[in-house]
Design a protein around this motif. Structure first.
Motif, short mmCIF file in Angstrom:
data_model
loop_
_atom_site.label_atom_id
_atom_site.label_comp_id
_atom_site.label_asym_id
_atom_site.label_seq_id
_atom_site.Cartn_x
_atom_site.Cartn_y
_atom_site.Cartn_z
N CYS A 274 44.21 31.08 40.85
CA CYS A 274 43.20 30.02 40.81
C CYS A 274 43.63 28.87 41.73
CB CYS A 274 43.03 29.49 39.39
SG CYS A 274 42.48 30.74 38.20
N GLN A 275 42.73 28.43 42.59
CA GLN A 275 43.06 27.32 43.48
C GLN A 275 41.80 26.54 43.83
OE1 GLN A 275 44.81 28.97 47.09
NE2 GLN A 275 43.80 30.91 46.67
N VAL A 276 42.01 25.29 44.25
CA VAL A 276 40.87 24.45 44.60
C VAL A 276 40.11 25.10 45.75
CG1 VAL A 276 41.91 22.30 43.80
CG2 VAL A 276 42.27 23.04 46.16
N GLY A 277 38.81 24.82 45.79
CA GLY A 277 37.95 25.42 46.81
C GLY A 277 37.20 26.63 46.32
N MET A 278 37.68 27.26 45.21
CA MET A 278 36.97 28.40 44.64
C MET A 278 35.72 27.92 43.90
SD MET A 278 40.03 30.75 43.08
CE MET A 278 40.94 31.86 44.13
N LYS A 279 34.68 28.72 43.95
CA LYS A 279 33.44 28.36 43.27
C LYS A 279 33.21 29.33 42.11
CE LYS A 279 32.68 24.88 45.78
NZ LYS A 279 34.12 24.62 45.84
N PRO A 280 33.34 28.84 40.88
CA PRO A 280 33.16 29.74 39.73
C PRO A 280 31.75 30.30 39.67
CG PRO A 280 34.09 27.61 39.06
CD PRO A 280 33.63 27.47 40.47
N PRO A 281 31.61 31.60 39.41
CA PRO A 281 30.28 32.16 39.16
C PRO A 281 29.83 31.74 37.75
CG PRO A 281 31.94 33.84 38.81
CD PRO A 281 32.68 32.61 39.27
N VAL A 282 28.63 32.18 37.37
CA VAL A 282 28.15 31.96 35.99
C VAL A 282 27.84 33.31 35.38
CG1 VAL A 282 26.35 30.95 34.56
CG2 VAL A 282 27.20 29.69 36.53
N PRO A 283 28.51 33.72 34.31
CA PRO A 283 29.63 32.99 33.69
C PRO A 283 30.91 33.13 34.52
CG PRO A 283 29.27 35.06 32.55
CD PRO A 283 28.18 34.96 33.59
N GLY A 284 31.77 32.11 34.41
CA GLY A 284 33.02 32.11 35.16
C GLY A 284 34.22 32.52 34.32
N LYS A 291 41.44 31.71 23.59
CA LYS A 291 41.95 31.46 24.94
C LYS A 291 40.82 31.63 25.96
CE LYS A 291 46.39 30.81 24.05
NZ LYS A 291 46.93 29.42 24.16
N TRP A 292 40.77 30.73 26.94
CA TRP A 292 39.79 30.86 28.02
C TRP A 292 40.38 31.76 29.10
CZ3 TRP A 292 34.85 30.36 28.82
CH2 TRP A 292 34.35 30.34 30.11
N ILE A 293 39.63 32.81 29.46
CA ILE A 293 40.08 33.77 30.46
C ILE A 293 39.11 33.72 31.64
CG2 ILE A 293 40.55 36.21 30.92
CD1 ILE A 293 41.05 36.42 27.80
N THR A 294 39.59 33.28 32.80
CA THR A 294 38.71 33.20 33.96
C THR A 294 38.48 34.60 34.53
OG1 THR A 294 40.62 32.82 35.38
CG2 THR A 294 39.42 30.87 34.64
N THR A 295 37.32 34.79 35.14
CA THR A 295 36.97 36.10 35.69
C THR A 295 36.97 36.10 37.22
OG1 THR A 295 34.63 35.49 35.53
CG2 THR A 295 35.57 36.75 33.70
N PHE A 296 37.16 34.93 37.85
CA PHE A 296 37.08 34.86 39.31
C PHE A 296 38.43 34.57 39.95
CE2 PHE A 296 36.41 30.63 37.71
CZ PHE A 296 37.07 29.80 38.60
N CYS A 297 39.47 34.33 39.14
CA CYS A 297 40.80 34.08 39.69
C CYS A 297 41.83 34.38 38.61
CB CYS A 297 40.94 32.63 40.18
SG CYS A 297 40.73 31.37 38.91
N ASN A 298 43.06 34.51 39.02
CA ASN A 298 44.15 34.86 38.11
C ASN A 298 44.73 33.59 37.51
OD1 ASN A 298 46.16 36.14 36.72
ND2 ASN A 298 47.39 36.65 38.51
N GLN A 299 44.36 33.34 36.25
CA GLN A 299 44.79 32.13 35.56
C GLN A 299 45.99 32.44 34.67
OE1 GLN A 299 41.81 30.60 32.93
NE2 GLN A 299 43.08 28.96 32.15
N ASN A 477 36.43 20.99 49.21
CA ASN A 477 37.64 21.69 48.79
C ASN A 477 38.16 21.09 47.47
OD1 ASN A 477 39.73 23.59 49.08
ND2 ASN A 477 41.08 22.04 49.97
N VAL A 478 37.34 21.23 46.43
CA VAL A 478 37.70 20.71 45.10
C VAL A 478 37.75 21.87 44.11
CG1 VAL A 478 36.66 18.45 45.56
CG2 VAL A 478 35.27 20.24 44.48
#
Length: 514
Positions: A274-284, A291-299, A477-478
């Motif tokens: 996970c890094q800044v600049g990524m845009k989470p999809p919906v749902p992300g 626990k919150w588990i992201t689906t678009f990056c390795n958290q 780039n946020v």
């Protein structure tokens, strides 16, 4: 989510003065239409197209959760983890007639209470009375599906009209102090008064706030502010009937109790960090065992030792409302070496400062500027707009800024929120010019209590702001912490989510900055 409302707006900046969209009620008394004002106008026009007037003669012609039908497409006895499940929703009115237009405010969620698991669904509005509701089956087990009719399209349209009709749903009172005497006068984003006014203007960002000038005191004597709800409502009695407790958040998936999901030996892709600049999809992401588990990056789930290491040498600035103040209350519970430093302020809305001198860690929370809505008296000393706060920070690779605003903007016309978002974006662009390695995180606002003062504070207003936020910051780039998506998944329905949700928001933040 209401994905039909797709704003594709590029925001361009650099301007000095502006003219109001609505000269009669505008808080901005400037002369010529500038690029910022043109962008505000463009966004509002797009929203007006997506939320047209929907007058109704009788409640019976509005959307009925009971009469609408939800059909699972290509149903199966058992699904595999990772599959997509689609539902076709056909909305009908209380007389059973098919509706010919969309615009209903819906909320889709799937959950497994025994696993403490949840995720939002994606809603596509075809604007003809049919919707596609899509769920990604993230975990195995027995899953319940929910589709809530928060407001019918007629209610959403009434809320949109009422929101933009006036600035007077909240009454502000300013405290002016001169030695041992003090006086309160009326204040606001705009004032309809023939009295002499104190003007508190930020000409660069076209922000304005006014107070009635007290006798025998200068305008600089303003020290504190408080607010309360006015008696003003722009909804008709017939429209208000749509927001009765029994009609808000009504379940539409009555006949679908649950589905079964198996593992099917599907392997998960290892995404990049996970890094800044990524845009989470919906749902992300989704929640499992809280626990919150992201689906678009390795958290990475960080423990106390890793959190300590991550925070070492960091300067962290939390700018926004009380949903971000929760972070600064939560952190000392996990990182025992972080201690509050007394800055001699009073009340909940004072500046908060956490220090760990040995590790050279500093974390600060400051509230955003007007509009800030609370009965509690709060100080205006060392109180500024978020863009001005950002401008004061030199920034470097060990500096991180988290920004959130929205809840306090819900009772006011949408141009106030859009202008602030544009101002914040411009300040971030200036920051990146002098310090491109500074980490900036935008936390979207979260859902709140469903049965509340819908006209002033309801989630429909928050959802519009959520869409605008994602659009205005989309190519910067946020890092994005999608608190809207997370709090639907957790089903919190509270403006201040519980600690386990806050902890997972902070974990996402630390993944972005370390």
């Amino acid at each position: 989510l209401w994905s039909a409302l797709n704003l594709s707006i590029s925001i361009h900046y650099w301007n000095n003065s502006a003219k109001s969209l609505c000269p009669k009620t505008s808080p901005i008394p400037l002369k010529s239409l500038t690029e910022t004002e043109l962008r505000i106008k463009e966004i509002i026009e797009k929203l007006d197209q997506q939320i047209p007037p929907r007058p109704f003669t009788h409640v019976n012609t509005t959307t009925s959760a009971t009469h609408s039908t939800a059909t699972i497409l290509n149903p199966q006895d058992t699904y595999c983890r990772g599959d997509q499940l689609d539902i076709l929703l056909e909305v009908r009115d209380h007389l059973g007639h098919r509706k010919q237009y969309g615009g209903d405010f819906l909320r889709a969620r799937m959950s497994s209470p025994a696993l403490m698991a949840g995720a939002s669904g994606k809603v596509t509005d075809f604007n003809n009375g049919t919707f596609l509701v899509s769920f990604t089956l993230f975990w195995e087990g027995q899953i319940s599906l929910s589709l809530l009719l928060i407001h019918p399209s007629e209610g959403a349209s009434a809320l949109w009209r009422a929101r933009n009709q006036g600035y007077d749903k909240i009454i502000f009172k300013g405290k002016f102090v001169n030695g041992t005497s003090h006086v309160f006068t009326e204040c606001g984003l705009t004032l309809n008064s023939s009295a002499e006014l104190c003007e508190y203007l930020d000409n660069r960002d076209q922000e304005a706030f006014y107070c009635v000038k007290p006798q025998h005191m200068p305008c600089e004597a303003l020290t504190h502010m408080t607010s309360r709800n006015s008696e003003v409502s722009y909804l008709t009695d017939k429209e208000k009937s749509l927001f009765h407790r029994s009609k808000v958040g009504v379940e539409m998936m009555k006949d679908h109790k649950h589905i079964d999901v198996a593992n099917c030996n599907k392997s998960e892709k290892i995404e990049e960090k996970c890094q800044v600049g990524m845009k989470p999809p919906v749902p992300g992401g989704y929640t499992l065992q809280r626990k919150w588990i992201t689906t678009f990056c390795n958290q990475v789930q960080l423990d106390t030792i890793k959190i300590n290491g991550c925070l070492k040498g960091k300067l962290i600035y939390l700018l926004g409302d009380s949903t971000l103040r929760q972070w600064i209350y939560y952190l000392p519970k996990v990182v025992k070496t972080l201690k509050f430093f007394d800055l001699h302020g009073t009340g909940l809305f004072k500046k908060h400062l956490l220090l760990d001198a040995e590790r050279h860690t500093q974390i600060q929370w400051k509230k955003h500027n007007y509009p800030f809505v609370t009965y509690q008296l709060y100080s205006l000393i060392d109180h500024d707009y978020i863009p001005r706060e950002i401008d004061r920070l030199s920034g470097d690779k060990n500096t991180a800024i988290v920004i959130t605003f929205g809840q306090h903007f819900r009772p006011f016309p949408i141009d106030i929120f859009i202008r602030r978002a544009i101002g914040v974006r411009k300040a971030i662009e200036r920051l990146f010019l002098r310090s491109p390695t500074t980490k900036v995180i935008i936390k979207t606002e979260n859902i709140r209590e469903m049965h509340l003062d819908t006209e002033r504070l309801g989630d429909f207003h928050g959802y519009i702001q959520y869409l605008i936020t994602k659009d205005i910051f989309k190519d910067l780039n946020v890092g994005i912490i999608d608190a809207w998506d997370m709090t639907i998944a957790y089903d919190t329905n509270n403006v201040h989510p519980p600690d386990h949700v806050i902890g997972n928001q902070i974990n996402m933040f630390l993944n972005y900055i370390c």
